[in-house]
Scaffold this motif. Structure first.
Motif, PDB file in Angstrom:
ATOM      1  N   HIS A  65       5.634  -9.572   1.402  1.00 46.94           N
ATOM      2  CA  HIS A  65       4.759 -11.129   2.312  1.00 46.94           C
ATOM      3  C   HIS A  65       5.050 -11.902   3.318  1.00 46.94           C
ATOM      4  CE1 HIS A  65       3.798 -11.603  -2.435  1.00 46.94           C
ATOM      5  NE2 HIS A  65       3.009 -11.849  -1.702  1.00 46.94           N
ATOM      6  N   PRO A  66       6.595 -11.373   3.239  1.00 46.72           N
ATOM      7  CA  PRO A  66       6.980 -12.241   4.991  1.00 46.72           C
ATOM      8  C   PRO A  66       7.109 -10.631   5.766  1.00 46.72           C
ATOM      9  CG  PRO A  66       8.650 -11.751   3.050  1.00 46.72           C
ATOM     10  CD  PRO A  66       7.259 -11.282   2.930  1.00 46.72           C
ATOM     11  N   LEU A  67       6.613  -9.924   5.365  1.00 48.93           N
ATOM     12  CA  LEU A  67       5.539  -8.785   6.536  1.00 48.93           C
ATOM     13  C   LEU A  67       4.341  -8.350   6.806  1.00 48.93           C
ATOM     14  CD1 LEU A  67       8.780  -6.387   5.606  1.00 48.93           C
ATOM     15  CD2 LEU A  67       9.187  -8.156   7.710  1.00 48.93           C
ATOM     16  N   PHE A  68       3.270  -8.722   5.733  1.00 48.32           N
ATOM     17  CA  PHE A  68       2.759  -8.549   5.970  1.00 48.32           C
ATOM     18  C   PHE A  68       1.601  -8.282   7.478  1.00 48.32           C
ATOM     19  CE2 PHE A  68       1.358 -13.132   5.633  1.00 48.32           C
ATOM     20  CZ  PHE A  68       0.096 -13.193   6.755  1.00 48.32           C
ATOM     21  N   ARG A  69       1.803  -8.672   8.525  1.00 53.52           N
ATOM     22  CA  ARG A  69       1.357  -9.396   9.811  1.00 53.52           C
ATOM     23  C   ARG A  69       1.637  -8.104  10.769  1.00 53.52           C
ATOM     24  NH1 ARG A  69      -2.114 -13.814   9.225  1.00 53.52           N
ATOM     25  NH2 ARG A  69      -1.856 -15.149   8.368  1.00 53.52           N
ATOM     26  N   ASN A  70       3.047  -7.485  10.464  1.00 54.95           N
ATOM     27  CA  ASN A  70       3.483  -6.979  11.095  1.00 54.95           C
ATOM     28  C   ASN A  70       3.689  -4.918  10.929  1.00 54.95           C
ATOM     29  OD1 ASN A  70       5.185  -5.172  13.304  1.00 54.95           O
ATOM     30  ND2 ASN A  70       6.397  -7.356  13.908  1.00 54.95           N
ATOM     31  N   ARG A  99       4.587  -2.217  12.155  1.00 52.63           N
ATOM     32  CA  ARG A  99       5.271  -1.853  12.096  1.00 52.63           C
ATOM     33  C   ARG A  99       6.648  -2.142  11.623  1.00 52.63           C
ATOM     34  NH1 ARG A  99       7.231  -1.825  17.992  1.00 52.63           N
ATOM     35  NH2 ARG A  99       8.417  -3.393  17.644  1.00 52.63           N
ATOM     36  N   ASP A 100       7.027  -3.251  11.756  1.00 55.14           N
ATOM     37  CA  ASP A 100       7.643  -4.086  10.223  1.00 55.14           C
ATOM     38  C   ASP A 100       7.488  -3.437   8.794  1.00 55.14           C
ATOM     39  OD1 ASP A 100       9.644  -5.141  11.974  1.00 55.14           O
ATOM     40  OD2 ASP A 100       8.475  -7.118  11.849  1.00 55.14           O
ATOM     41  N   ILE A 101       6.285  -3.273   8.114  1.00 57.49           N
ATOM     42  CA  ILE A 101       5.828  -2.433   7.275  1.00 57.49           C
ATOM     43  C   ILE A 101       6.276  -1.778   7.488  1.00 57.49           C
ATOM     44  CG2 ILE A 101       3.753  -2.139   5.816  1.00 57.49           C
ATOM     45  CD1 ILE A 101       2.700  -4.662   6.583  1.00 57.49           C
ATOM     46  N   GLU A 102       6.022  -0.499   7.573  1.00 58.13           N
ATOM     47  CA  GLU A 102       6.465   0.656   8.223  1.00 58.13           C
ATOM     48  C   GLU A 102       7.655   1.228   7.805  1.00 58.13           C
ATOM     49  OE1 GLU A 102       5.059   5.168   7.749  1.00 58.13           O
ATOM     50  OE2 GLU A 102       3.865   3.265   8.181  1.00 58.13           O
ATOM     51  N   LEU A 103       8.803   0.568   8.652  1.00 60.40           N
ATOM     52  CA  LEU A 103       9.758   0.789   8.192  1.00 60.40           C
ATOM     53  C   LEU A 103      10.986   0.066   7.113  1.00 60.40           C
ATOM     54  CD1 LEU A 103      12.290   1.616  10.426  1.00 60.40           C
ATOM     55  CD2 LEU A 103      12.225  -1.060  10.736  1.00 60.40           C
ATOM     56  N   ALA A 104       9.816  -0.792   6.705  1.00 67.11           N
ATOM     57  CA  ALA A 104      10.811  -1.925   5.429  1.00 67.11           C
ATOM     58  C   ALA A 104      10.551  -0.873   3.686  1.00 67.11           C
ATOM     59  CB  ALA A 104      10.157  -2.917   5.506  1.00 67.11           C
ATOM     60  N   LEU A 105       9.333  -0.519   4.534  1.00 68.46           N
ATOM     61  CA  LEU A 105       8.838   0.325   2.786  1.00 68.46           C
ATOM     62  C   LEU A 105       9.645   1.908   3.303  1.00 68.46           C
ATOM     63  CD1 LEU A 105       5.175   0.695   2.973  1.00 68.46           C
ATOM     64  CD2 LEU A 105       6.579  -0.217   0.854  1.00 68.46           C
ATOM     65  N   GLY A 112       1.775  -7.974  -3.060  1.00 66.24           N
ATOM     66  CA  GLY A 112       0.434  -9.294  -3.620  1.00 66.24           C
ATOM     67  C   GLY A 112      -0.604  -8.951  -3.898  1.00 66.24           C
ATOM     68  N   LYS A 113      -1.311  -9.676  -4.690  1.00 70.56           N
ATOM     69  CA  LYS A 113      -2.822  -8.728  -4.667  1.00 70.56           C
ATOM     70  C   LYS A 113      -3.466  -9.794  -3.538  1.00 70.56           C
ATOM     71  CE  LYS A 113      -1.629 -11.154 -10.064  1.00 70.56           C
ATOM     72  NZ  LYS A 113      -2.027 -11.747 -10.503  1.00 70.56           N
ATOM     73  N   GLY A 114      -3.667 -10.509  -3.088  1.00 71.27           N
ATOM     74  CA  GLY A 114      -4.636 -11.160  -2.127  1.00 71.27           C
ATOM     75  C   GLY A 114      -6.581 -10.064  -2.132  1.00 71.27           C
ATOM     76  N   THR A 115      -6.380  -9.676  -0.709  1.00 67.84           N
ATOM     77  CA  THR A 115      -7.484  -8.383  -0.635  1.00 67.84           C
ATOM     78  C   THR A 115      -6.997  -7.492  -0.799  1.00 67.84           C
ATOM     79  OG1 THR A 115      -6.947  -7.797   1.714  1.00 67.84           O
ATOM     80  CG2 THR A 115      -8.447 -10.065   1.611  1.00 67.84           C
ATOM     81  N   GLY A 116      -6.099  -6.889  -1.122  1.00 67.91           N
ATOM     82  CA  GLY A 116      -5.879  -5.461  -1.745  1.00 67.91           C
ATOM     83  C   GLY A 116      -5.402  -4.963  -0.158  1.00 67.91           C
ATOM     84  N   ARG A 117      -5.593  -5.081   0.320  1.00 65.68           N
ATOM     85  CA  ARG A 117      -5.752  -4.378   2.111  1.00 65.68           C
ATOM     86  C   ARG A 117      -4.105  -3.741   2.356  1.00 65.68           C
ATOM     87  NH1 ARG A 117      -8.524  -7.050   6.847  1.00 65.68           N
ATOM     88  NH2 ARG A 117      -7.789  -4.639   7.520  1.00 65.68           N
ATOM     89  N   LEU A 118      -3.566  -4.781   1.362  1.00 68.10           N
ATOM     90  CA  LEU A 118      -1.732  -4.402   1.893  1.00 68.10           C
ATOM     91  C   LEU A 118      -1.202  -3.511   1.263  1.00 68.10           C
ATOM     92  CD1 LEU A 118       0.883  -5.128   3.169  1.00 68.10           C
ATOM     93  CD2 LEU A 118       0.963  -6.710   1.823  1.00 68.10           C
ATOM     94  N   ARG A 119      -1.763  -3.498  -0.435  1.00 69.41           N
ATOM     95  CA  ARG A 119      -1.621  -2.296  -1.619  1.00 69.41           C
ATOM     96  C   ARG A 119      -1.873  -1.578  -0.776  1.00 69.41           C
ATOM     97  NH1 ARG A 119      -4.385  -3.702  -6.437  1.00 69.41           N
ATOM     98  NH2 ARG A 119      -5.597  -3.198  -5.004  1.00 69.41           N
ATOM     99  N   GLY A 120      -3.326  -1.292  -0.362  1.00 70.48           N
ATOM    100  CA  GLY A 120      -3.693  -0.047   0.081  1.00 70.48           C
ATOM    101  C   GLY A 120      -3.396   1.122   1.196  1.00 70.48           C
TER     102      GLY A 120
END
Length: 83
Positions: free
Chosen positions: A7-12, A14-20, A40-48
C-alpha cells in the motif's frame, strides 16, 4: 508468516520492484513455508503486477506455488517448498 504490504509503495514502480525482489529472496531464505504479499483489492492492477513479477523465470524458481484467496483477493500467498 512474513508479510509485505505494498500500500505505501503503490505509486512508485521502482520501489515496488525492489521491495518485491528483496522480500521474495528474504522469504525464500527464511525457512518460512508461506509468505504474504498484500497489494490490496483496488482495481487489481497492483495484484497483476505482483503476479507478473512472480512469474519471472528467475523468481519462479524460488517458490512452489502462488495462491490468491477467493475470500480476500487483496492478498497473495507465496508457498515455498523446503527441500
Amino acid at each position: 508468516m512474513l508479510s509485505l504490504d505494498l500500500h505505501p509503495l503503490f505509486r512508485n514502480n521502482r520501489d515496488i520492484e525492489l521491495a518485491l525482489r528483496q522480500f521474495i529472496f528474504r522469504a525464500h531464505q527464511s525457512g518460512e513455508p508461506v509468505a504474504e504479499i498484500i497489494p490490496g483489492k483496488g482495481t487489481g492492477r497492483l495484484r497483476g503486477r505482483v503476479l507478473a513479477f512472480l512469474e519471472q523465470k528467475h523468481i519462479r524458481r524460488l517458490y512452489d506455488r502462488v495462491e490468491i484467496s477467493d475470500a480476500n483477493t487483496g492478498r497473495v500467498l507465496v508457498h515455498f517448498t523446503r527441500r
